[in-house]
Every structure is written in C-alpha cells, then in structure tokens.
Design an enzyme around this catalytic site. Structure first.
Site, PDB file in Angstrom:
ATOM      1  N   HIS A   1       7.970  -2.351   2.420  1.00 45.12           N
ATOM      2  CA  HIS A   1       7.783  -0.905   2.267  1.00 45.12           C
ATOM      3  C   HIS A   1       9.100  -0.162   2.097  1.00 45.12           C
ATOM      4  O   HIS A   1       9.267   0.633   1.166  1.00 45.12           O
ATOM      5  CB  HIS A   1       7.041  -0.331   3.476  1.00 45.12           C
ATOM      6  CG  HIS A   1       5.723  -0.977   3.752  1.00 45.12           C
ATOM      7  ND1 HIS A   1       4.885  -1.419   2.761  1.00 45.12           N
ATOM      8  CD2 HIS A   1       5.073  -1.240   4.915  1.00 45.12           C
ATOM      9  CE1 HIS A   1       3.788  -1.932   3.294  1.00 45.12           C
ATOM     10  NE2 HIS A   1       3.883  -1.837   4.594  1.00 45.12           N
TER      11      HIS A   1
ATOM     12  N   HIS B   1       0.808  -1.220   0.000  1.00 46.57           N
ATOM     13  CA  HIS B   1       0.000   0.000   0.000  1.00 46.57           C
ATOM     14  C   HIS B   1       0.840   1.268   0.000  1.00 46.57           C
ATOM     15  O   HIS B   1       0.358   2.335  -0.383  1.00 46.57           O
ATOM     16  CB  HIS B   1      -0.974   0.000   1.187  1.00 46.57           C
ATOM     17  CG  HIS B   1      -0.347   0.216   2.522  1.00 46.57           C
ATOM     18  ND1 HIS B   1       0.090  -0.806   3.319  1.00 46.57           N
ATOM     19  CD2 HIS B   1      -0.086   1.358   3.207  1.00 46.57           C
ATOM     20  CE1 HIS B   1       0.588  -0.323   4.438  1.00 46.57           C
ATOM     21  NE2 HIS B   1       0.503   0.985   4.392  1.00 46.57           N
TER      22      HIS B   1
ATOM     23  N   GLU C   1       6.552   4.782  13.572  1.00 46.79           N
ATOM     24  CA  GLU C   1       5.192   4.624  14.071  1.00 46.79           C
ATOM     25  C   GLU C   1       5.148   4.967  15.558  1.00 46.79           C
ATOM     26  O   GLU C   1       6.027   4.556  16.315  1.00 46.79           O
ATOM     27  CB  GLU C   1       4.704   3.191  13.864  1.00 46.79           C
ATOM     28  CG  GLU C   1       4.673   2.735  12.414  1.00 46.79           C
ATOM     29  CD  GLU C   1       4.218   1.298  12.291  1.00 46.79           C
ATOM     30  OE1 GLU C   1       3.008   1.076  12.091  1.00 46.79           O
ATOM     31  OE2 GLU C   1       5.059   0.399  12.411  1.00 46.79           O
TER      32      GLU C   1
END
Length: 484
Positions: free
Chosen positions: A234, A172, A210
């Site tokens: 990613h 994504h 994060e």
C-alpha cells in the site's frame, strides 16, 4: 456480457466482509453486467440455498445504508451458487470445470481469496482442467510471498499457466476514490505539475494509521508485520502515485511502466542507513477511545516474546532529476491515535520573506485518503488586525471534501476493482515486475532485523508511535503533520 466469478474461499472472512458486499453494491447500482453468476468454492458442505441464507445473515454486519432489502437480496441471491471443493485435491477441480464449461460465459474470473500457500496449487489445477483459456482472469490477494524469493516463485509458477495480462494482483488502496483523485489531480490539471519537483517541495509524508490492533488476526499478523502488511504494497503504491512521471497515456502498461521506474529509483539500503532511517515499534498496553487495551504481546495468537513490528517509520529518497534530495517519509502502524490515511506535501518557504509569519507556518497540500476523502491547500494570508505596525500573515486553508462536493455515494474500492476485473481493465492492478522490485527494496530491512539484537521500540496504544520516529524526521528539520 455474461461472466462467471468464482470465489475460492467463498465462505471466508474476505468474501463475506468485502467481496460479496461490493458485488451487491455493483448489483444495486446497475453496474454489474447482466448474465452474471457468482460461485462460492469452499470445503463447507452447503446447498445453494444454505449458502444464500448464510450470506444474507452476514449482511446484517454491513453498515445500514449498504444492507439489501429483502426484495433486493432475493434478486441478488439468484446469482449466488456454492460448490463444495477441497482445493488441495486435484480431482475436485474437474467438477468445477464441468460447471463452468456447461455455461460457457463470455469471461471467467477466478478470485483466489485463500491462504497464500494455495495460490500456486489453485492456478496449476485450473490450468490442468482447461480453465486457463484466453477469457480467464485470476485475481490474487496479498501477501504474494513472504520475501523476494517466494514472490518470484509464485510469479514464475503463474507464468507457466497464465499470461501476465490474465493475472490481477489486487491492492485495494488503488481502488479507493481518493487515490483515483490523486491521479486526476496530478495528471488532469496544469496547476500542480510546475511545482511537483525538488525545487519547490521540501518533503513528502505518507501516513497510514490504524486504531485497531491485531485483534483476531494475531497468528497471521505475527508472521507478517507492518513492513510486509502495509509498506511493501500500500505505502509504496502511494509513493509511486506521488512520485511517478506523467505516463504517455492512460493505458495500464504506460502507468505501470512509470511506477516501476519510481521503485527502481528508490535509494538502496545499507546497514547504516537502515539504522538511521528506519524505526520499528510494537504497541504496548494503552487506551483507545478512553478504554484500556492490551499490548501486542497479550493479543491472541501472538507468540510469547514476539519481535514482530506493529509500526514502521522510514525515510527514503527517489534518486532521479525530479526528486533528488527530497525526503519521503512513510509511517504506518496499528493501535495509533486515530484511523487516518493521508499524504502531506510540504512546500519550501519563499526564498525572501517580506512578511511576518508564524513560526513553522508553510504552504502544504494535504491529500486525505481515509476516513475522509478530499484535498486541503494550506496558504498564508493577510490577517485582519488593524493595530499591527508591520504586515503579518496567518495560516488559512482551502478545503475540498469530495463526498460533499459530488453529493452521491462514491464507488468503494473493492466494487471498482471487481468491475475492472470483469471488464479486463488492468490499470489499477500491480504488475509482477513492480511487485518484485518492491520486495527487492524492502528485503534488506527484513534481513537487517533478523540479526538485529534490538527489539522493536515500545509505544503506548493510542499514541502516534515510538518517539524515535519523531526524532528521525526531526533530524531533517521537519516534524510529522499530526494535525491533519
């Protein structure tokens, strides 16, 4: 163009948090092709109306601007259907095949949002009932395997029932508007290409930070860790976008060929370089936004004494003519100081300075990925002070915020990727050889950690990770760009 989109795991977390909200946004924006049908497949024994009601309640958790009005949801709900299936039972796939073949839509998308252990079973069974025709596209979520061997096994099983161009391995991050602008910045402008090389770039830093911890995903995360969860996919995809050569055109295979070359050019690991250039950490108790938070070992589902890493920092190089000798630093982790993903390109200083400059001041390009989306170009300019006896420079920066500049709601990552799958566009999806090459590169690190007697280095929740990560980058004469 009519389509059927089957969500295997249609009552699961990914479906209601990401996929259905993204599909609704495409419906709201008028970009979802007409004549569509969305079929949830799961063990839950629900009627279509019961499934629609459950999804409507889930939309209460979506941010306010993206929630449907009752009228909007009523129109969207007409697309939603539910079929009770046990994915481990071959006979259940016959009922799905009957449902699909009765309509004979122009394209069929199978989104496998399930546990990875079911990927091969689902693909084999849809083929067994004849749902693997030329109009079929299968979307697979990460993780695709736990290591190189398991990844190869999944890809080999897929090749027996599907063509490579029917398999959409989703990452994504590649659907984020900011990553699209990264490609546009590099290959749509003449400004940066002459500078995009070892002679002018000192180092490149990629950060995916994060704030959240393992939360409710402790059992899953404890079997995965930061290297598998973030670096193998990613972070390496971002590194490829930064490091790849210009493709011959914008076709899917031209782009993926160049990304593959980057992965093949990454400097291989040895036990010595892993010890020097890889740091793994695990968060201990600390604070987040002024509130105390538990350490990783206290999270639900985490095994006592677990050595799973929640932080990875590493240094690597791309061994080719463009990048030889330029360090690439990757840093990712949970429970860090802020939620922030960015890429910093640090340029070399001028070869012969004639101005007085602040210590550590240098040109750099900052590419913001999240939570904001934009570019910053850091320069040095003449200050306004009149009393100086010699010219002095001060840092300034040019800031381009894409959200403010374009002034409209940006298309979200999953919305864009789902529309691309329906249309059959592969540009933003990962090819099997890319994925296997990424696993091949990270696997020596995993092997080293299996026998490494040293546990991950602790770091306080709310910090920027273990001090050893800063020490590693300092050995090259650089520091992490925290202030971005």
């Amino acid at each position: 163009m009519s389509f059927d989109l089957v969500l295997f795991g249609g009552t699961g977390d990914l479906a209601w948090r990401k996929l259905l909200p993204a599909l609704f946004q495409a419906f709201r924006h008028g970009t979802l092709p007409e004549g569509g049908r969305i079929i949830s497949v799961a063990r839950d024994d629900l009627t279509d109306d019961q499934y629609r009601s459950r999804i409507q309640m889930r939309f209460d958790d979506v941010e306010l601007a993206k929630r449907p009005t009752p009228q909007e949801f009523s129109r969207f709900a007409a697309l939603l259907h539910h079929l009770r299936m046990d994915l481990s039972q071959p006979q259940d796939y016959g009922r799905l095949a009957d449902m699909i073949k009765a309509r004979n839509a122009d394209s069929l998308v199978m989104y496998v949002a399930t546990a990875p252990s079911l990927f091969t079973t689902v693909c084999e069974q849809i083929a067994a009932v004849g749902l693997n025709g030329p109009a079929t596209r299968v979307v697979l979520e990460k993780p695709l395997g736990h290591d190189l061997q398991s990844n190869r096994a999944i890809n080999e099983a897929l090749r027996h029932v599907l063509r490579e161009d029917q398999v959409f391995r989703i990452d994504h991050y590649l659907g984020k508007p900011s990553v699209q602008n990264l490609f546009a910045m590099r290959f749509g402008n003449a400004l940066f290409e002459p500078l995009w090389r070892r002679e002018t770039i000192a180092n490149i830093q990629i950060t995916i930070a994060e704030e959240l911890g393992a939360e409710t995903r402790g059992a899953f995360y404890d079997q995965t860790g930061a290297l598998r969860d973030m670096v193998q996919n990613h972070a390496l995809q971002l590194l490829c976008a930064i490091g790849m050569e210009p493709p011959i055109n914008a076709s899917a295979n031209a782009i993926r060929d160049e990304k593959l070359k980057v992965l093949q050019s990454l400097k291989p690991w040895s036990p010595d370089t892993i010890g020097q250039h890889v740091v793994r950490g695990q968060y201990a108790a600390g604070t987040r936004q002024g509130q105390a938070v538990a350490g990783y070992l206290q999270e639900s589902g985490v095994a006592p004494g677990s050595t799973t890493e929640t932080f990875v920092a590493l240094r690597t190089e791309i061994s080719n003519w463009r990048w030889a000798g330029v360090p690439f630093f990757i840093r990712t982790g949970k429970r860090l100081a802020s939620r922030n993903a960015h890429i910093v390109v640090n340029f070399r200083p001028v070869p012969h300075p004639i101005f007085k400059t602040p210590a550590g001041a240098a040109n750099r390009l900052v590419i913001h990925l999240q939570p904001k989306d934009g570019l910053e170009l850091h320069l040095l300019a003449q200050g306004a002070a009149q009393h100086q006896t010699e010219p002095a420079l001060a840092p300034v920066h040019l800031n381009l915020d894409f959200d403010q500049r374009f002034g409209t709601e940006r298309v979200g990552a999953y919305e864009r990727l789902l529309l691309d799958v329906i249309a059959g566009r592969l540009n933003l999806f990962v090819r099997s050889d890319e994925q296997e090459e990424a696993w091949r590169w990270v696997e020596p690190i995993l092997e080293h950690w299996r026998t490494d007697p040293h546990a991950p280095r602790p770091y306080a929740a709310g910090s920027w990770g273990p001090s050893a990560a800063s020490a590693m980058i300092a050995r090259d004469g650089f520091c992490w760009s925290e202030e971005v």
